[in-house]
Design an enzyme around this catalytic site. Structure first.
Site, PDB file in Angstrom:
ATOM      1  N   HIS A 267       9.843   5.513 -37.941  1.00 51.52           N
ATOM      2  CA  HIS A 267       9.772   4.597 -36.805  1.00 51.52           C
ATOM      3  C   HIS A 267      11.142   4.124 -36.331  1.00 51.52           C
ATOM      4  O   HIS A 267      11.311   3.768 -35.167  1.00 51.52           O
ATOM      5  CB  HIS A 267       8.913   3.380 -37.187  1.00 51.52           C
ATOM      6  N   CYS A 268      12.127   4.114 -37.208  1.00 53.65           N
ATOM      7  CA  CYS A 268      13.459   3.605 -36.859  1.00 53.65           C
ATOM      8  C   CYS A 268      14.387   4.728 -36.426  1.00 53.65           C
ATOM      9  O   CYS A 268      15.566   4.769 -36.810  1.00 53.65           O
ATOM     10  CB  CYS A 268      14.039   2.825 -38.039  1.00 53.65           C
TER      11      CYS A 268
END
Length: 288
Positions: A267-268
């Site tokens: 997600h990052c």
């Protein structure tokens, strides 16, 4: 008026110190601005040539504009960057009134843009910032190009595991739960940044979220009405979506959207695969 996000001045000062430590990662010349709005003072980090095409950055929930440390220094070589701390979220914006609806959220952003004299711009959003950017672009003529980095909810529902990671962090506010949430959003082979984690931890322990707008999955009819050309980047190991394949398929089937999966990240992705993300975004904004 009282800052509702960090009402205790001692706790606010501690969080701001953590924020400033994270901001050192940018390692470039920046300007910091405060914009008066209906919902309070909005903190903006500006960098890059003042006469260049403006690019607005909207960060993911609870991470603030410091998250762009691996991206803004690169993009600012060609563009005027405005990284906005979302009002009501953790960051240096001083929220005096909770934001409860989409129209209120969009009115706030328009107020910031009006004060900055930004009429037409490129918009980049990550996670919750991606959802804010998408729903804003659906009703505004100001956005000329849109970049969505793992936009939360927008294309697919949430992974059922997400509440079980988020709720202990927000309710218990203990270091163990907050650390587990932070680490969960990175691919296992990637090492989360320690300084940004310290800021993340301080936000959860000391702050109170005043952004009350819940993201929703966009309907097909809404997506088909998207006017600006859009780039969507999603990590191959993304954990937020209930179905990564569904999100990819919906983006691929949406007119004006181009979608790429980014390897070896979750997600990052702006931090995990910054070189690839920076390059794809630069190519897209330059029209290559």
């Amino acid at each position: 008026m009282k800052n509702l996000t960090f009402p205790d001045p001692v706790k606010r000062e501690f969080y701001y110190k953590q924020y400033d430590e994270s901001l050192k990662h940018w390692n470039i010349e920046i300007e910091t601005l405060y914009i008066e709005t209906t919902f309070g003072k909005t903190h903006v980090i500006a960098c890059g040539p003042k006469d260049a095409q403006p690019v607005v950055l909207l960060h993911g929930m609870t991470v603030s504009s410091t998250m762009w440390f691996a991206n803004a220094p690169v993009w600012s070589q060609s563009y005027r960057i405005y990284a906005i701390d979302t009002i009501g979220d953790f960051g240096k914006s001083e929220c005096i009134r909770p934001v409860k609806t989409r129209p209120e959220l969009n009115n706030w952003l328009n107020e910031v843009l009006d004060t900055l004299n930004i009429e037409e711009f490129y918009l980049i959003g990550h996670s919750m910032g991606g959802w804010i950017a998408l729903q804003f672009s659906l009703q505004s003529d100001r956005v000329k190009k849109l970049v969505l980095l793992a936009p939360v909810m927008s294309l697919s529902g949430l992974n059922w595991r997400f509440p079980f990671k988020l709720l202990p962090a927000t309710l218990l506010k203990n270091s163990y739960s907050i650390r587990k949430l932070y680490e969960w959003m990175f691919a296992k082979q990637n090492t989360p940044n320690l300084l940004l984690y310290k800021q993340f931890l301080a936000g959860y322990k000391l702050g109170k979220i005043q952004l009350k707008v819940a993201p929703t999955v966009m309907k097909d009819a809404e997506l088909k009405g998207l006017r600006p050309e859009a780039l969507v980047l999603i990590g191959e190991e993304e954990v937020i979506y209930s179905s990564v394949q569904k999100a990819l398929k919906r983006a691929d089937e949406t007119p004006n959207m181009t979608v790429h999966q980014i390897p070896a990240c979750s997600h990052c992705l702006p931090a995990e695969q910054s070189y690839m993300v920076n390059d794809l975004v630069n190519q897209f904004l330059a029209g290559r």
